[in-house]
Motif scaffolding. Structure first.
Motif, PDB file in Angstrom:
ATOM      1  N   LEU A 106       0.869  -1.177   0.000  1.00  0.00           N
ATOM      2  CA  LEU A 106       0.000   0.000   0.000  1.00  0.00           C
ATOM      3  C   LEU A 106       0.903   1.223   0.000  1.00  0.00           C
ATOM      4  N   ARG A 107       0.617   2.188  -0.867  1.00  0.00           N
ATOM      5  CA  ARG A 107       1.406   3.423  -0.940  1.00  0.00           C
ATOM      6  C   ARG A 107       0.538   4.607  -0.543  1.00  0.00           C
ATOM      7  N   PHE A 108       1.017   5.392   0.434  1.00  0.00           N
ATOM      8  CA  PHE A 108       0.332   6.647   0.806  1.00  0.00           C
ATOM      9  C   PHE A 108       1.231   7.794   0.355  1.00  0.00           C
ATOM     10  N   PHE A 111       4.883 -10.117 -11.902  1.00  0.00           N
ATOM     11  CA  PHE A 111       6.084 -10.794 -12.412  1.00  0.00           C
ATOM     12  C   PHE A 111       7.108 -10.949 -11.299  1.00  0.00           C
ATOM     13  N   LYS A 112       7.218  -9.914 -10.469  1.00  0.00           N
ATOM     14  CA  LYS A 112       8.156  -9.951  -9.346  1.00  0.00           C
ATOM     15  C   LYS A 112       7.818 -11.107  -8.410  1.00  0.00           C
ATOM     16  N   ASN A 113       6.533 -11.213  -8.059  1.00  0.00           N
ATOM     17  CA  ASN A 113       6.128 -12.249  -7.118  1.00  0.00           C
ATOM     18  C   ASN A 113       6.350 -13.634  -7.708  1.00  0.00           C
ATOM     19  N   PRO A 140       1.148  11.423   4.425  1.00  0.00           N
ATOM     20  CA  PRO A 140       1.407  11.329   5.871  1.00  0.00           C
ATOM     21  C   PRO A 140       2.349  12.418   6.387  1.00  0.00           C
ATOM     22  N   LYS A 141       3.054  13.101   5.460  1.00  0.00           N
ATOM     23  CA  LYS A 141       4.026  14.124   5.904  1.00  0.00           C
ATOM     24  C   LYS A 141       3.322  15.248   6.666  1.00  0.00           C
ATOM     25  N   GLY A 142       3.840  15.550   7.857  1.00  0.00           N
ATOM     26  CA  GLY A 142       3.297  16.666   8.633  1.00  0.00           C
ATOM     27  C   GLY A 142       2.013  16.316   9.382  1.00  0.00           C
ATOM     28  N   ILE A 150       5.818   3.146  -0.099  1.00  0.00           N
ATOM     29  CA  ILE A 150       6.115   4.539   0.244  1.00  0.00           C
ATOM     30  C   ILE A 150       5.033   5.072   1.194  1.00  0.00           C
ATOM     31  N   GLY A 151       5.460   5.653   2.306  1.00  0.00           N
ATOM     32  CA  GLY A 151       4.529   6.273   3.249  1.00  0.00           C
ATOM     33  C   GLY A 151       3.780   5.291   4.134  1.00  0.00           C
ATOM     34  N   VAL A 152       4.017   4.011   3.957  1.00  0.00           N
ATOM     35  CA  VAL A 152       3.367   3.004   4.804  1.00  0.00           C
ATOM     36  C   VAL A 152       4.453   2.121   5.421  1.00  0.00           C
ATOM     37  N   SER A 211      15.709   8.046   1.354  1.00  0.00           N
ATOM     38  CA  SER A 211      16.241   7.893   2.712  1.00  0.00           C
ATOM     39  C   SER A 211      15.210   7.178   3.579  1.00  0.00           C
ATOM     40  N   GLY A 212      14.344   6.420   2.916  1.00  0.00           N
ATOM     41  CA  GLY A 212      13.309   5.680   3.620  1.00  0.00           C
ATOM     42  C   GLY A 212      13.745   4.250   3.896  1.00  0.00           C
ATOM     43  N   ASN A 213      12.762   3.378   4.004  1.00  0.00           N
ATOM     44  CA  ASN A 213      13.023   1.993   4.388  1.00  0.00           C
ATOM     45  C   ASN A 213      14.047   1.317   3.482  1.00  0.00           C
ATOM     46  N   LEU A 221      16.518  10.106  12.544  1.00  0.00           N
ATOM     47  CA  LEU A 221      15.950  11.311  11.908  1.00  0.00           C
ATOM     48  C   LEU A 221      14.676  10.974  11.121  1.00  0.00           C
ATOM     49  N   LYS A 222      14.754   9.907  10.294  1.00  0.00           N
ATOM     50  CA  LYS A 222      13.635   9.619   9.386  1.00  0.00           C
ATOM     51  C   LYS A 222      12.512   8.828  10.056  1.00  0.00           C
ATOM     52  N   ASN A 223      12.890   7.885  10.944  1.00  0.00           N
ATOM     53  CA  ASN A 223      11.871   6.961  11.459  1.00  0.00           C
ATOM     54  C   ASN A 223      11.261   7.414  12.782  1.00  0.00           C
ATOM     55  N   GLU A 237      18.187  -1.806  -8.834  1.00  0.00           N
ATOM     56  CA  GLU A 237      17.010  -0.974  -8.563  1.00  0.00           C
ATOM     57  C   GLU A 237      16.253  -1.427  -7.312  1.00  0.00           C
ATOM     58  N   GLY A 238      16.360  -0.626  -6.243  1.00  0.00           N
ATOM     59  CA  GLY A 238      15.586  -0.881  -5.027  1.00  0.00           C
ATOM     60  C   GLY A 238      14.176  -0.349  -5.167  1.00  0.00           C
ATOM     61  N   ALA A 239      14.031   0.804  -5.822  1.00  0.00           N
ATOM     62  CA  ALA A 239      12.698   1.378  -6.068  1.00  0.00           C
ATOM     63  C   ALA A 239      12.032   0.633  -7.218  1.00  0.00           C
TER      64      ALA A 239
HETATM   65  P1  NDP Z   1       9.620   5.220   2.174  1.00  0.00           P
HETATM   66  O1  NDP Z   1       8.356   5.956   2.285  1.00  0.00           O
HETATM   67  O2  NDP Z   1      10.191   4.574   3.381  1.00  0.00           O
HETATM   68  O3  NDP Z   1      10.751   6.165   1.569  1.00  0.00           O
HETATM   69  C1  NDP Z   1      10.585   6.763   0.323  1.00  0.00           C
HETATM   70  C2  NDP Z   1      11.786   7.655   0.036  1.00  0.00           C
HETATM   71  O4  NDP Z   1      11.740   8.049  -1.320  1.00  0.00           O
HETATM   72  C3  NDP Z   1      11.785   8.918   0.874  1.00  0.00           C
HETATM   73  O5  NDP Z   1      13.096   9.327   1.094  1.00  0.00           O
HETATM   74  C4  NDP Z   1      11.047   9.890  -0.044  1.00  0.00           C
HETATM   75  O6  NDP Z   1      11.362  11.256   0.182  1.00  0.00           O
HETATM   76  C5  NDP Z   1      11.553   9.470  -1.399  1.00  0.00           C
HETATM   77  N1  NDP Z   1      10.527   9.802  -2.399  1.00  0.00           N
HETATM   78  C6  NDP Z   1       9.262   9.320  -2.469  1.00  0.00           C
HETATM   79  N2  NDP Z   1       8.596   9.852  -3.486  1.00  0.00           N
HETATM   80  C7  NDP Z   1       9.465  10.708  -4.078  1.00  0.00           C
HETATM   81  C8  NDP Z   1       9.366  11.539  -5.192  1.00  0.00           C
HETATM   82  N3  NDP Z   1       8.232  11.633  -5.910  1.00  0.00           N
HETATM   83  N4  NDP Z   1      10.477  12.254  -5.532  1.00  0.00           N
HETATM   84  C9  NDP Z   1      11.623  12.158  -4.807  1.00  0.00           C
HETATM   85  N5  NDP Z   1      11.760  11.359  -3.730  1.00  0.00           N
HETATM   86  C10 NDP Z   1      10.707  10.649  -3.379  1.00  0.00           C
HETATM   87  O7  NDP Z   1       9.393   4.145   0.997  1.00  0.00           O
HETATM   88  P2  NDP Z   1      10.193   2.811   0.679  1.00  0.00           P
HETATM   89  O8  NDP Z   1      11.626   2.963   1.030  1.00  0.00           O
HETATM   90  O9  NDP Z   1       9.425   1.686   1.243  1.00  0.00           O
HETATM   91  O10 NDP Z   1      10.031   2.733  -0.908  1.00  0.00           O
HETATM   92  C11 NDP Z   1      10.975   3.288  -1.809  1.00  0.00           C
HETATM   93  C12 NDP Z   1      10.835   2.627  -3.166  1.00  0.00           C
HETATM   94  O11 NDP Z   1      11.065   1.219  -3.026  1.00  0.00           O
HETATM   95  C13 NDP Z   1       9.455   2.748  -3.834  1.00  0.00           C
HETATM   96  O12 NDP Z   1       9.623   2.797  -5.227  1.00  0.00           O
HETATM   97  C14 NDP Z   1       8.785   1.442  -3.451  1.00  0.00           C
HETATM   98  O13 NDP Z   1       7.740   1.097  -4.346  1.00  0.00           O
HETATM   99  C15 NDP Z   1       9.964   0.506  -3.568  1.00  0.00           C
HETATM  100  N6  NDP Z   1       9.812  -0.780  -2.868  1.00  0.00           N
HETATM  101  C16 NDP Z   1       9.586  -0.813  -1.519  1.00  0.00           C
HETATM  102  C17 NDP Z   1       9.470  -2.026  -0.878  1.00  0.00           C
HETATM  103  C18 NDP Z   1       9.348  -2.129   0.599  1.00  0.00           C
HETATM  104  O14 NDP Z   1       9.450  -3.246   1.112  1.00  0.00           O
HETATM  105  N7  NDP Z   1       9.185  -1.053   1.339  1.00  0.00           N
HETATM  106  C19 NDP Z   1       9.491  -3.297  -1.634  1.00  0.00           C
HETATM  107  C20 NDP Z   1       9.824  -3.145  -3.035  1.00  0.00           C
HETATM  108  C21 NDP Z   1       9.937  -1.925  -3.608  1.00  0.00           C
HETATM  109  P3  NDP Z   1      10.240  12.235   0.791  1.00  0.00           P
HETATM  110  O15 NDP Z   1      10.269  11.971   2.257  1.00  0.00           O
HETATM  111  O16 NDP Z   1      10.712  13.598   0.435  1.00  0.00           O
HETATM  112  O17 NDP Z   1       8.939  11.875   0.138  1.00  0.00           O
END
Ligand code: NDP
Length: 465
Positions: free
Chosen positions: A105-107, A125-127, A145-147, A179-181, A250-252, A295-297, A362-364
């Protein structure tokens, strides 16, 4: 449109693909990310359809691009000032040929139907590549969710789940984070599901350790991506040790990519967010990483603050109107895009190659545009596409489901070992499939074809459903 036929009356693969691509664009207007994801897979499938006319006859491409079900719903909630807020919720149940729908789920305010369809399509395909029995799905909301306070996030999650709980279940559809969840949101979503359905089941993954979560799930996507990169390196008799690495986001995913890179002796030098990039020429070490995680979490701050704490680091703002992002113009051996879709554009790929980058993992999801992908493939660098390289997250979600079904918890070592073996197996499958279909080293073809065949054959087995 004229469609070329073979002597047996079946369309040629190229004509069939062009025809279905035109249908996908016409039926899903204004969804460019979905078109892009489908186009990339279709380009690889030309090689398969030549030997498998049965897929053309059974209209597998028309069927695989049409979601089995799309849910779109209103999510009303009260903010802390007592004002009514209304967001839109989605769940795309894309394909259940090889298992229950599974995907995050993405928020994020950018969430719309097309973005979630691209993510759900990729997820199928990934699964399939993970070797585990999981179909593909994706969902989320344009909620930001920001703010927001914890209470606002909770009220939103409860309202979102009040509708979603009718459609999901441990044997039907098992959402996770994206993202966001993260852990906080999964907690609120799970609590509301349990309350409404009066059952404690493994309906979500990424749960807290005390209530059904799996060790290593938070780390899994980042760790898995680095394991995949290490496998790519092995094919060139090299390792990640001593390599300078760019990590975006800088997320998960970014945090645990950096953690595993450090464990393998590499030198990560960047983090970023949607405001800009921090570059630390001294390298990010374990103490600096721990500071970023807090900082982030916990403090939920912005990555720019890194330069206030670590004075030698510099901050470079990003400008979405430009054709490039400064992060990909820093000299490095490897790149780990871990933020969002299409973050590496043509110019960014040119910059990476110009500076001698030899590996992109590619992590994203879909972080490279089609033009950027083509440049990496033409340059024959090591290029690990998202649906293979970041499959460790969903694979470990699959392991969480297995533990929930057994009512058991595996140790950290056991889960990590299984994750590592899965990533080795995914790389092997992609590498060998690419070779078998005449494009050695092209892991895009390897991943698309490897993932597709299992799902397409299952669809044939199950008849027209
Ligand atoms: P998080 O919400 O933990 O972190 C997302 C990060 O990416 C934040 O630093 C965020 O910055 C940045 N970001 C998000 N949207 C944008 C944007 N439009 N432009 C620039 N920076 C952006 O998410 P995840 O780490 O979980 O996910 C990151 C990527 O990995 C996504 O593509 C997700 O689909 C993919 N992914 C995640 C998995 C998981 O297990 N979590 C599994 C497989 C793939 P900001 O705070 O400024 O928004």
């Amino acid at each position: 449109m004229t469609v070329t036929m073979t002597s047996t009356g079946i369309k040629t693969p190229a004509a069939y693909i062009d025809e279905v691509m035109a249908i996908v664009k016409a039926k899903n207007p204004a969804e460019p990310e979905f078109h892009q994801a489908v186009q990339e897979v279709f380009d690889s499938l030309r090689l398969v359809l030549e030997n498998h006319p049965e897929f053309i006859e059974a209209k597998i491409l028309e069927r695989i691009t049409e979601p089995e079900r799309v849910l779109m719903f209103r999510v009303p909630w009260f903010d802390d000032q007592g004002n009514i807020q209304v967001n839109r919720g989605f769940r795309i149940e894309m394909n259940s040929a090889i298992g229950p729908y599974k995907g995050g789920l993405r928020f994020h305010p950018s969430v719309n139907l097309g973005i979630l369809k691209f993510l759900a399509f990729e997820q199928v395909f990934k699964n399939s590549l993970t070797t585990l029995p999981m179909g593909g799905g994706k969902g989320g909301s344009d909620f930001d969710p920001k703010g927001k306070s914890d209470n606002e996030v909770m009220r939103f999650c409860q309202s979102f789940m009040t509708e979603l709980c009718r459609h999901i279940g441990p044997d039907t559809d098992v959402p996770a984070g994206d993202i966001g969840v993260g852990g906080r949101e999964i907690g609120y979503l799970f609590g509301q599901y349990k309350r409404l359905r009066n059952e404690f089941t493994g309906v979500l993954t990424g749960k807290g350790l005390a209530w059904g979560g799996s060790l290593i799930r938070p780390e899994a996507t980042g760790y898995g991506c680095v394991y995949f990169a290490a496998e790519m390196m092995k094919t060139r008799k090299d390792t990640l040790e001593g390599k300078t690495c760019l990590v975006s986001g800088s997320g998960n995913v970014s945090q645990y990519t950096v953690e595993k890179l450090l464990q393998l002796g590499a030198r990560p030098v960047t983090f970023s967010d949607s405001d800009g990039v921090v570059y630390d020429p001294d390298g990010i070490d374990t103490e600096k990483l721990a500071w970023v995680m807090d900082l982030k979490n916990v403090r939920r701050g912005r990555i720019r603050q890194y330069t206030e704490k670590f004075k030698k680091a510099m901050f470079m703002p990003t400008d979405v109107k430009l054709d490039h992002n400064p992060i990909w113009n820093i000299k490095a051996d490897c790149a780990f895009p871990s933020a969002t879709q299409n973050e590496i554009k043509k110019k960014d790929a040119e910059n990476l190659l110009k500076n001698g980058c030899k590996l992109v993992a590619e992590g994203a999801n879909m972080p490279s545009t089609l033009e950027a992908t083509k440049l990496f493939l033409d340059a024959k660098i090591m290029y690990g596409p998202a649906k293979a390289a970041n499959a460790g997250g969903v694979a470990t979600s699959g392991l969480e489901m297995a533990q929930n079904s057994q009512r058991l918890n595996w140790t950290r070592e056991e889960v990590d070992d299984r994750l590592h073996k899965i990533m080795i197996a995914i790389h092997k499958n992609c590498y060998e499939t690419a070779e078998k279909y005449g494009t050695p080293g092209n892991l895009v073809n390897g991943a698309n074809i490897g993932g597709f065949l299992k799902v397409a054959n299952a669809m044939l087995d199950q008849g027209l459903v």
